[in-house]
Design a protein around this motif. Structure first.
Motif, short mmCIF file in Angstrom:
data_model
loop_
_atom_site.label_atom_id
_atom_site.label_comp_id
_atom_site.label_asym_id
_atom_site.label_seq_id
_atom_site.Cartn_x
_atom_site.Cartn_y
_atom_site.Cartn_z
N GLY A 260 0.81 -1.22 0.00
CA GLY A 260 0.00 0.00 0.00
C GLY A 260 0.84 1.26 0.00
O GLY A 260 2.06 1.23 0.06
N THR A 261 0.14 2.37 -0.07
CA THR A 261 0.78 3.68 -0.15
C THR A 261 0.98 4.26 1.25
O THR A 261 0.44 3.73 2.23
CB THR A 261 -0.09 4.63 -1.00
OG1 THR A 261 -1.44 4.54 -0.54
CG2 THR A 261 -0.05 4.23 -2.46
N CYS A 262 1.72 5.35 1.34
CA CYS A 262 2.07 5.93 2.65
C CYS A 262 0.81 6.12 3.50
O CYS A 262 -0.25 6.49 3.00
CB CYS A 262 2.82 7.24 2.45
SG CYS A 262 4.49 6.95 1.85
N ALA A 263 0.98 5.86 4.80
CA ALA A 263 -0.18 5.68 5.69
C ALA A 263 -0.81 6.97 6.18
O ALA A 263 -1.68 6.94 7.04
CB ALA A 263 0.28 4.85 6.90
N ILE A 264 -0.38 8.09 5.65
CA ILE A 264 -0.87 9.40 6.12
C ILE A 264 -1.51 10.15 4.94
O ILE A 264 -1.55 9.63 3.83
CB ILE A 264 0.27 10.21 6.76
CG1 ILE A 264 1.54 10.18 5.90
CG2 ILE A 264 0.65 9.58 8.10
CD1 ILE A 264 1.68 11.20 4.90
N MET A 265 -1.99 11.38 5.19
CA MET A 265 -2.58 12.15 4.09
C MET A 265 -1.48 12.84 3.30
O MET A 265 -1.38 14.07 3.25
CB MET A 265 -3.60 13.16 4.66
CG MET A 265 -4.46 13.83 3.60
SD MET A 265 -5.32 12.71 2.47
CE MET A 265 -6.68 12.16 3.50
N GLY A 266 -0.62 12.01 2.70
CA GLY A 266 0.44 12.51 1.84
C GLY A 266 -0.08 12.63 0.42
O GLY A 266 -1.30 12.64 0.17
N THR A 267 0.85 12.66 -0.53
CA THR A 267 0.43 12.87 -1.92
C THR A 267 -0.42 11.71 -2.44
O THR A 267 -1.44 11.94 -3.10
CB THR A 267 1.68 13.07 -2.81
OG1 THR A 267 2.45 14.12 -2.26
CG2 THR A 267 1.28 13.42 -4.22
N ALA A 268 -0.01 10.47 -2.15
CA ALA A 268 -0.76 9.33 -2.69
C ALA A 268 -2.20 9.32 -2.18
O ALA A 268 -3.15 9.14 -2.95
CB ALA A 268 -0.05 8.03 -2.34
N SER A 269 -2.37 9.53 -0.87
CA SER A 269 -3.72 9.52 -0.31
C SER A 269 -4.53 10.71 -0.82
O SER A 269 -5.72 10.59 -1.10
CB SER A 269 -3.66 9.56 1.22
OG SER A 269 -2.99 8.42 1.70
N THR A 270 -3.87 11.87 -0.93
CA THR A 270 -4.57 13.05 -1.46
C THR A 270 -5.02 12.79 -2.89
O THR A 270 -6.16 13.13 -3.27
CB THR A 270 -3.67 14.30 -1.41
OG1 THR A 270 -3.12 14.43 -0.10
CG2 THR A 270 -4.45 15.56 -1.73
N MET A 271 -4.15 12.18 -3.70
CA MET A 271 -4.52 11.91 -5.10
C MET A 271 -5.63 10.87 -5.19
O MET A 271 -6.49 10.94 -6.07
CB MET A 271 -3.30 11.46 -5.90
CG MET A 271 -2.26 12.54 -6.15
SD MET A 271 -2.89 14.14 -6.75
CE MET A 271 -3.78 13.65 -8.24
N ALA A 272 -5.62 9.89 -4.29
CA ALA A 272 -6.71 8.91 -4.27
C ALA A 272 -8.03 9.61 -3.98
O ALA A 272 -9.06 9.34 -4.62
CB ALA A 272 -6.42 7.84 -3.21
N CYS A 273 -8.00 10.54 -3.03
CA CYS A 273 -9.22 11.30 -2.70
C CYS A 273 -9.63 12.22 -3.85
O CYS A 273 -10.83 12.40 -4.10
CB CYS A 273 -9.01 12.10 -1.41
SG CYS A 273 -8.89 11.06 0.06
N ILE A 274 -8.66 12.77 -4.55
CA ILE A 274 -8.97 13.62 -5.71
C ILE A 274 -9.68 12.79 -6.79
O ILE A 274 -10.68 13.22 -7.38
CB ILE A 274 -7.68 14.27 -6.28
CG1 ILE A 274 -7.28 15.45 -5.41
CG2 ILE A 274 -7.86 14.71 -7.72
CD1 ILE A 274 -6.03 16.18 -5.87
#
Ligand code: FES
Length: 570
Positions: free
Chosen positions: A196-210
């Motif tokens: 999985g991707t980094c466990a915090i609201m980093g770029t990967a999680s932000t892009m997933a939400c976008i």
């Protein structure tokens, strides 16, 4: 068969001068893979599949691929995966950003060249999701995104650990001499322990939400942990949705519109999301001719509350965000501010998606709009004589005591110069100075690294200094924090004031006024410009040459000029 009724393998034929021969040859070769005639006659769902031994974040891809295929087959189509390049954030030199546009071109061209009626975009690690959305927007055939999902946290000495805010926190403690080498080596084995991707609201999680906020992914799919069974169910449902997309004919250009980009921007701000996301969203929107000026970011930021209490700015991790209600809960809070009529890949509007969400919400992790964590958005753009086209600051991750301040510039001319001098005991620097890093922008040889989170000089760190104003044309990891001003445009490698700033100059920042100003007279800047040596030409070939010739500045998403639609200007 007319073009309108053709589908699957009978489309986009290889040119041998005889279309019927091409079709017969393709079926024959496809049969060599063991498919029945019935299978080969079905509509085709392509699956963009960037698995790689150099990408730990995509470790669960084989299992997810099986689930996507299951969904496609059950809905009556033929799933065919195809590899594209993969961008493992920490495995690429000089930076993964340099190769984002290459991956977008690979994705676009393979979608366009191969016979598929819709496409599933499997992505996850930082630059892969923007690259896929950029490519799919340009190819503009029905497309849907599924992400790998975030990592789970682990434990160290009684506390939770997750990549990568904790990577930086422990490294800063090691640099300050607070923990021993044995402990940092122990922590190294505990920071990233699952797929999985980094466990915090980093770029990967932000892009997933976008991707979800734009309407390009299934509702509720952005935050499911990579190892959760729901992740596989979301993958199966994405395969099913990709088949339905063929029937509906909904294309990325129907989903990614000025209104949905505004929704996505609002979501980034409410999440306290990554500064990198502004570059990527600008590039995605730009592929469809939708401008995203930084002045627009400021307008939306002023009216969007921060709702999510996640690292790097808050306390919790992505697995907590998923359990707390995920992006659907955030969208429900933002409902009065969103454009609800935006179409999504399932054919529902955003408003219908929000109305369908009934889950409970954990207010420790996701605040209500009436009692937000911050009343203004997490990001702000600053403009002024040091950055005429803007710079970005993550105010939700910064020290408010440094928001209105004038300081002396301590300038480093490149990331190499920074590495050489930052810990020099003889460096003339104090806590009130502004650390400035030049030549780390998109045109620089360093390829716009995530170097904007300049380390606090060792001698100041040892005295307890934890934050200083730091200014650069670089980017910052979505997992970093501090009073950091990034993406100064024009960058130092392009003509403009940032190229001319020197140690000892005075700089003023004002978050209230959204300004960043250099206190050097026009006449002195002209003198400096006239006496500066022209940059030595760099002998480059291949992709590096293409990149150097075509990359645009940060305010234009660092896309390539020739990848923008004709007439959109640059
Ligand atoms: Fe892949 Fe952080 S390294 S998302």
């Amino acid at each position: 068969m007319s073009d309108r009724t053709r589908h699957g393998l009978s489309t986009r034929l290889t040119n041998y001068g005889d279309p019927e021969f091409s079709s017969y040859l393709r079926r024959s070769f496809a049969k060599s893979m063991g498919y029945s005639g019935d299978m080969l006659a079905r509509p085709v769902v392509g699956i963009a599949y960037p698995a790689s031994g150099f990408n730990n974040c995509h470790r669960n891809f084989p299992e997810m691929l099986g689930a996507v295929k299951r969904g496609v087959l059950a809905a009556g189509a033929l799933p065919l995966e195809f590899p594209t390049i993969s961008l493992g954030e920490v495995f690429l030199s000089p930076t993964s950003l340099k190769y984002r546009n290459l991956m977008s071109m690979d994705t676009e061209e393979m979608i366009r060249a191969q016979p598929m009626d819709s496409v599933v975009l499997m992505g996850g690690c930082d630059k892969t999701v923007p690259a896929q959305l950029m490519g799919a927007a340009s190819a503009d055939i029905p497309a849907i995104q599924i992400v790998t999902g975030p990592m789970m946290t682990s434990r160290h000495d009684g506390e939770r650990l997750g990549a990568c805010t904790d990577c930086r926190r422990f490294w800063a403690r090691f640099r300050a001499g607070e923990i021993a080498r044995e402990e940092i080596e122990d922590v190294e084995s505990k920071l990233a322990t699952t797929a999985g991707t980094c466990a915090i609201m980093g770029t990967a999680s932000t892009m997933a939400c976008i991707a979800e906020a734009l309407g390009m992914a299934l509702p509720g799919s952005a935050a499911i942990p990579a190892v959760h069974a729901d992740r596989l169910r979301a993958a199966e449902a994405t395969g099913d949705a990709a088949v339905r997309l063929i029937g509906s004919g909904i294309r990325p250009s129907d989903v990614i519109t000025t209104e949905s980009v505004e929704n996505a921007l609002r979501v980034v701000l409410a999440l306290g999301g990554s500064t990198n996301a502004v570059i990527h969203l600008t590039a995605i929107a730009g592929r469809l001719g939708i401008p995203l000026p930084l002045e627009w970011l400021n307008q939306i930021s002023d009216t969007t509350p921060v709702l999510v209490n996640l690292k790097p700015t808050g306390e919790h991790y992505m697995e907590d965000f998923h359990a707390a209600g995920g992006l659907c809960a955030v969208l429900r809070e933002l409902r009065p501010m969103l454009k609800l009529d935006c179409l999504t890949v399932t054919g529902d509007t955003l408003g219908e998606r929000i109305d369908a969400f009934a889950g409970p919400v954990d207010r420790h992790v996701i605040a209500s709009a009436t009692a937000p964590l911050e009343v203004e958005g997490g990001l702000v753009a600053l403009f002024g004589s040091l950055a005429p086209r803007g710079a970005i600051m993550k105010r939700s991750a910064a020290d408010r005591n440094l928001f209105e301040k004038t300081g002396r510039a301590i300038v480093f001319d490149s990331p190499g110069d920074l590495a050489e001098r930052i810990d020099d005991p003889a460096l003339d620097v104090c806590a009130d100075d502004f650390l400035v890093l030049k030549n780390a922008g998109p045109l620089s040889p360093s390829g716009m690294p995530e170097a904007g989170y300049l380390p606090i000089p060792k001698k100041l760190a040892a005295r307890g200094v934890r934050d200083m104003v730091r200014i650069s044309d670089a980017r910052m990891s979505g997992s970093a924090f501090g009073t950091v001003i990034l993406h100064v445009t024009p960058e130092a490698a392009a003509p403009g004031p940032f190229a001319l700033v020197r140690s000892g100059d005075r700089i003023t920042i004002s978050v209230k006024e959204k300004r960043i100003d250099l206190h050097v007279s026009e006449a002195e800047l002209e003198r400096r410009e006239a006496s500066s040596a022209p940059a030595a030409p760099v002998d480059q070939r291949g992709y590096s040459r293409l990149y150097a010739d075509e990359v645009l500045q940060a305010d234009q998403g660092c896309d390539f000029r020739f990848l923008l639609p004709a007439g959109s200007g640059s």
